[in-house]
Design an enzyme around this catalytic site. Structure first.
Site, PDB file in Angstrom:
ATOM      1  CG  HIS A 277      22.929  20.474  15.904  1.00 37.37           C
ATOM      2  ND1 HIS A 277      23.987  20.715  16.760  1.00 37.37           N
ATOM      3  CD2 HIS A 277      22.505  21.696  15.484  1.00 37.37           C
ATOM      4  CE1 HIS A 277      24.193  22.021  16.840  1.00 37.37           C
ATOM      5  NE2 HIS A 277      23.316  22.633  16.074  1.00 37.37           N
TER       6      HIS A 277
ATOM      7  CG  ASP B 101      -2.705  20.369  18.733  1.00 40.20           C
ATOM      8  OD1 ASP B 101      -3.366  19.316  18.681  1.00 40.20           O
ATOM      9  OD2 ASP B 101      -1.959  20.734  17.814  1.00 40.20           O
TER      10      ASP B 101
ATOM     11  CG  ASP C 144       4.037  23.924  20.395  1.00 38.14           C
ATOM     12  OD1 ASP C 144       3.889  23.590  19.199  1.00 38.14           O
ATOM     13  OD2 ASP C 144       3.330  24.789  20.938  1.00 38.14           O
TER      14      ASP C 144
ATOM     15  CB  CYS D 149      27.127  21.079  19.985  1.00 41.24           C
ATOM     16  SG  CYS D 149      25.582  20.132  19.970  1.00 41.24           S
TER      17      CYS D 149
ATOM     18  CB  CYS E  78      28.374  18.635  17.328  1.00 36.22           C
ATOM     19  SG  CYS E  78      27.242  19.831  16.597  1.00 36.22           S
TER      20      CYS E  78
ATOM     21  CB  CYS F 251      24.054  16.772  19.487  1.00 30.59           C
ATOM     22  SG  CYS F 251      24.606  17.350  17.863  1.00 30.59           S
TER      23      CYS F 251
END
Length: 375
Positions: free
Chosen positions: A335, A92, A266, A304, A309, A306
């Site tokens: 996660h 940015d 974002d 999930c 999980c 990840c």
């Protein structure tokens, strides 16, 4: 050096999917960019961020120029090498942080003078200096320097600020020069005023940028007002360039923005929420510190994949959060980032296959059901 490009692959209603090609790799759109403010996505290793499905990260010009310093990062080989992320980085311009973080800022036509929120040292940021800092960092997508007034603000203040930002956009373009392999995005301003947004878009298009951001939203105006603006604002921008909505957002904000023609977003939310015990799931948001999870052997989300999980229970995550253990924020951040990237992949597939409306209806219906029943 290889050139950059943007190719639209499919459109369903206003929702679009495509690819931004850069020398450091392709960015699949719609894209969610995890925020690496100080050259790190908090609580995550770069390879873990990549494993969630992220194609690009966001770095923060304001924070990095103050600490450790853009010149130092340049001497150490640039931001990619410094933070061990070899894929695209968007930086940015620093304008928003100057507005929101710094004390005693003084705004003139030339730029902004402000005091660092770290140590009180005095700094001067102009369009030219912002371009110089972002070049030193070596980012792949550079943002024009703009001024973003906090909403609500009166129409005259918004118009005055937008026109200053458009003059700064021209100076940013001039200072950026010709940099093959790097992209410069202009930032549309104009608050919630349709005619000011249109004026801003025309000014930016006349200057000519590689992509265009919709700035000045997600600054307190509320979702209805933001969506109201997004119902028309992206349509003022060139169709053949990427459109980036800055600082958004919650899962339903992201889906609503993509529905209205946005390609990139974002937000610090997945990582910040993870550190405060919040997990975002397809069934809405859960707070792992709540006592209801203390004896629950089930994962946050059984669908999930990840690490949080697939390997840990709600009871364990509740325990490590209550014990202030570092692994709590690490697992919940992973996660959350995984879930956000799963949303993006779901939308890309749905747009490609012409079933975005059905995907969106399922997304909202499952969230409305709420978390699984307490054991």
């Amino acid at each position: 050096m290889a050139q950059t490009s943007f190719e639209l692959k499919a459109q369903d209603g206003q929702a679009r999917t495509g690819v931004i090609s850069t020398p450091r790799g392709d960015i699949r759109t719609p894209a969610f960019m995890p925020v690496g403010t100080a050259a790190t996505v908090k609580g995550m290793m770069p390879e873990s961020v990549r494993a969630t499905g992220a194609d690009i990260l966001l770095g923060n010009t304001y924070h990095l120029m103050l600490r450790p310093g853009a010149e130092r990062i340049d001497r150490l080989g640039g931001l990619h090498k410094f933070m061990n992320w070899d894929r695209p980085i968007l930086t940015d311009s620093g304008g928003f942080q100057v507005m929101s973080l710094s004390d005693l800022r003084k705004l003139t036509e030339e730029g902004v003078t402000f005091k660092s929120h770290y140590d009180g040292s005095k700094h001067h940021l102009t369009p030219e200096r912002s371009m110089e800092v972002q070049k030193l960092l070596g980012s792949d997508i550079v943002m024009a320097f703009d001024e973003c007034p906090a909403l609500p603000a009166d129409r005259d203040r918004i118009a005055q600020s937008m026109r200053l930002s458009m003059r700064w956009a021209q100076r940013s373009r001039d200072a950026f020069g010709d940099r093959p392999g790097h992209m410069l995005f202009g930032i549309m301003q104009g608050g919630l005023e349709s005619d000011l947004r249109e004026e801003s878009a025309k000014a930016l298009t006349d200057i000519g940028f590689d992509g265009y951001a919709v700035g000045g939203l997600a600054v307190g105006e509320g979702q209805d007002a933001m969506f109201g603006c997004l119902d028309y604002a992206p349509g003022f921008l060139p169709e053949d360039k990427p459109r980036y909505l800055m600082g958004v957002g919650k899962p339903d904000d992201i889906v609503g923005a993509v529905k209205r023609g946005i390609d990139m977003m974002d937000c610090v939310l997945p990582s910040r929420s993870g550190r405060t015990g919040q997990a975002w799931t397809r069934r809405g948001q859960i707070n792992i510190k709540n006592a209801r999870h203390a004896d629950d052997p089930r994962p946050i989300d059984e669908h999930c994949t990840c690490p949080a999980c697939s390997s840990y229970s709600r009871a364990y995550l509740h325990h490590v959060f209550r014990s202030h253990e570092m692994i709590s924020g690490m697992l919940l951040t992973w996660h959350n980032l995984h879930y956000f990237q799963e949303i993006m992949q779901g939308m890309r597939d749905a747009i490609s296959e012409g079933r975005f409306d059905a995907w969106e209806a399922d997304f909202h219906a499952l969230r409305a059901e709420g978390d699984i029943e307490k054991l």
